[in-house]
Design a protein around this motif. Sequence first.
Motif, short mmCIF file in Angstrom:
data_model
loop_
_atom_site.label_atom_id
_atom_site.label_comp_id
_atom_site.label_asym_id
_atom_site.label_seq_id
_atom_site.Cartn_x
_atom_site.Cartn_y
_atom_site.Cartn_z
N ALA A 227 10.87 -2.32 -1.72
CA ALA A 227 12.50 -2.35 -1.15
C ALA A 227 12.53 -1.01 -0.77
O ALA A 227 13.38 -1.08 0.33
N THR A 228 12.20 0.09 -1.65
CA THR A 228 12.39 1.31 -1.15
C THR A 228 11.78 1.71 -0.09
O THR A 228 12.48 2.54 1.37
N ILE A 229 10.63 1.12 0.44
CA ILE A 229 9.46 1.39 1.18
C ILE A 229 10.37 0.86 2.63
O ILE A 229 10.60 1.47 3.82
N GLN A 230 10.81 -0.53 2.63
CA GLN A 230 11.70 -1.24 3.59
C GLN A 230 12.83 -0.48 4.12
O GLN A 230 13.16 -0.57 5.13
N LYS A 231 13.58 0.27 3.05
CA LYS A 231 14.70 0.97 3.56
C LYS A 231 14.37 2.32 3.94
O LYS A 231 15.04 2.48 5.18
N ILE A 232 13.49 2.73 3.92
CA ILE A 232 12.97 4.05 4.72
C ILE A 232 12.41 3.52 5.93
O ILE A 232 12.94 4.28 7.17
N LYS A 233 11.76 2.61 6.23
CA LYS A 233 11.43 1.96 7.48
C LYS A 233 12.69 1.70 8.43
O LYS A 233 12.86 1.84 9.41
N SER A 234 13.71 0.89 7.93
CA SER A 234 15.00 0.56 8.31
C SER A 234 15.73 2.02 8.94
O SER A 234 16.11 2.06 9.99
N GLY A 235 15.67 2.84 8.15
CA GLY A 235 16.27 4.35 8.44
C GLY A 235 15.57 4.80 9.68
O GLY A 235 16.21 5.46 10.64
N LEU A 236 14.22 4.75 9.57
CA LEU A 236 13.57 5.43 10.85
C LEU A 236 13.55 4.81 11.81
O LEU A 236 13.28 5.15 13.17
N SER A 237 13.72 3.44 12.17
CA SER A 237 13.84 2.57 13.10
C SER A 237 15.21 2.43 13.93
O SER A 237 15.40 2.03 14.94
N GLY A 238 16.20 3.14 13.19
CA GLY A 238 17.65 3.16 13.61
C GLY A 238 17.93 4.21 14.71
O GLY A 238 17.19 5.11 14.89
N VAL B 93 0.87 -1.01 0.00
CA VAL B 93 -0.07 0.21 -0.20
C VAL B 93 0.80 1.36 0.32
O VAL B 93 0.79 2.24 -0.69
N LEU B 94 2.10 1.16 1.00
CA LEU B 94 2.81 2.39 1.18
C LEU B 94 3.54 2.63 -0.21
O LEU B 94 3.60 3.79 -0.92
N ALA B 95 4.15 1.50 -1.02
CA ALA B 95 4.79 1.57 -2.25
C ALA B 95 3.98 2.20 -3.44
O ALA B 95 4.35 2.91 -4.26
N LEU B 96 2.64 1.73 -3.44
CA LEU B 96 1.83 2.32 -4.46
C LEU B 96 1.45 3.76 -4.05
O LEU B 96 1.28 4.44 -4.97
N SER B 97 1.06 4.01 -2.66
CA SER B 97 0.90 5.44 -2.27
C SER B 97 1.91 6.26 -2.77
O SER B 97 1.72 7.64 -3.22
N PHE B 98 3.27 5.96 -2.46
CA PHE B 98 4.25 7.04 -3.06
C PHE B 98 4.99 6.64 -4.31
O PHE B 98 6.18 7.01 -4.60
N LYS B 99 4.49 5.91 -5.08
CA LYS B 99 4.87 5.65 -6.24
C LYS B 99 6.37 5.00 -6.48
O LYS B 99 7.10 5.59 -7.20
N THR B 100 6.61 4.00 -5.45
CA THR B 100 7.98 3.41 -5.49
C THR B 100 7.54 2.03 -5.29
O THR B 100 6.56 1.26 -5.64
N ASP B 101 8.67 1.29 -4.88
CA ASP B 101 8.71 0.01 -4.89
C ASP B 101 8.75 -0.47 -3.34
O ASP B 101 9.31 0.23 -2.38
#
Length: 205
Positions: free
Chosen positions: A194-205, A184-192
């Motif tokens: 993998a990119t969403i998961q990379k953003i999530k890992s950056g925020l949790s660090g 849902v996030l990937a479609l909403s932000f027009k990305t994939d």
Amino acid sequence: MASKLHFFLLISLSFASLRVSKAGDPDILTDFIPPPALFGPPGGNYFTNTDFRSLVGAPFPPTFKILKATMEEFPALEGQSVSYAALLFPNGTVNPPHTHPRASELLLVVMGSLQVGFVDTTNKLFTQTLQQGDIFVFPKGLVHFQFNCDAKDPALALSAFGSASPGTVKVPSAVFNSTIDDQVLALSFKTDVATIQKIKSGLSG
């Protein structure tokens, strides 16, 4: 019959408009909300909060920090429709985009300078660079931010809120640290994904 229906519809809309115009913390029918009986009758201490003493003479923190005086930290505020926060910005730090769903915010820059802004419901951005002594209002419920873009000097601001419990919804955390499906996030932000998961890992660090 139609005219009666029209009349009652107008009356209903009028009352609804009145309720919306008075929206906010509920009014109380006493001078204040006393503490539970087990604490005994309230004295001057009940109406005093000393948490902000920790700011006096203290070194600036290494990262952005908020010190709050809301109903949670200061129970005497219950029913009073006000609260307070001190915002400490080391050089180059940001208070990320967020909203206060239950209150507008009036920010006073006490030291340094801040770039601030909010986005209205038409997606128009309103920004301003504030200097020491300047005041800025963030309308209730709108996404806003503050940024100390100074490379050397810290900034300190005080915020007053029109609610004893303004609430804070941090946009990056609410979106990427929630349980919204990655697809849902990937479609909403027009990305994939993998990119969403990379953003999530950056925020949790």
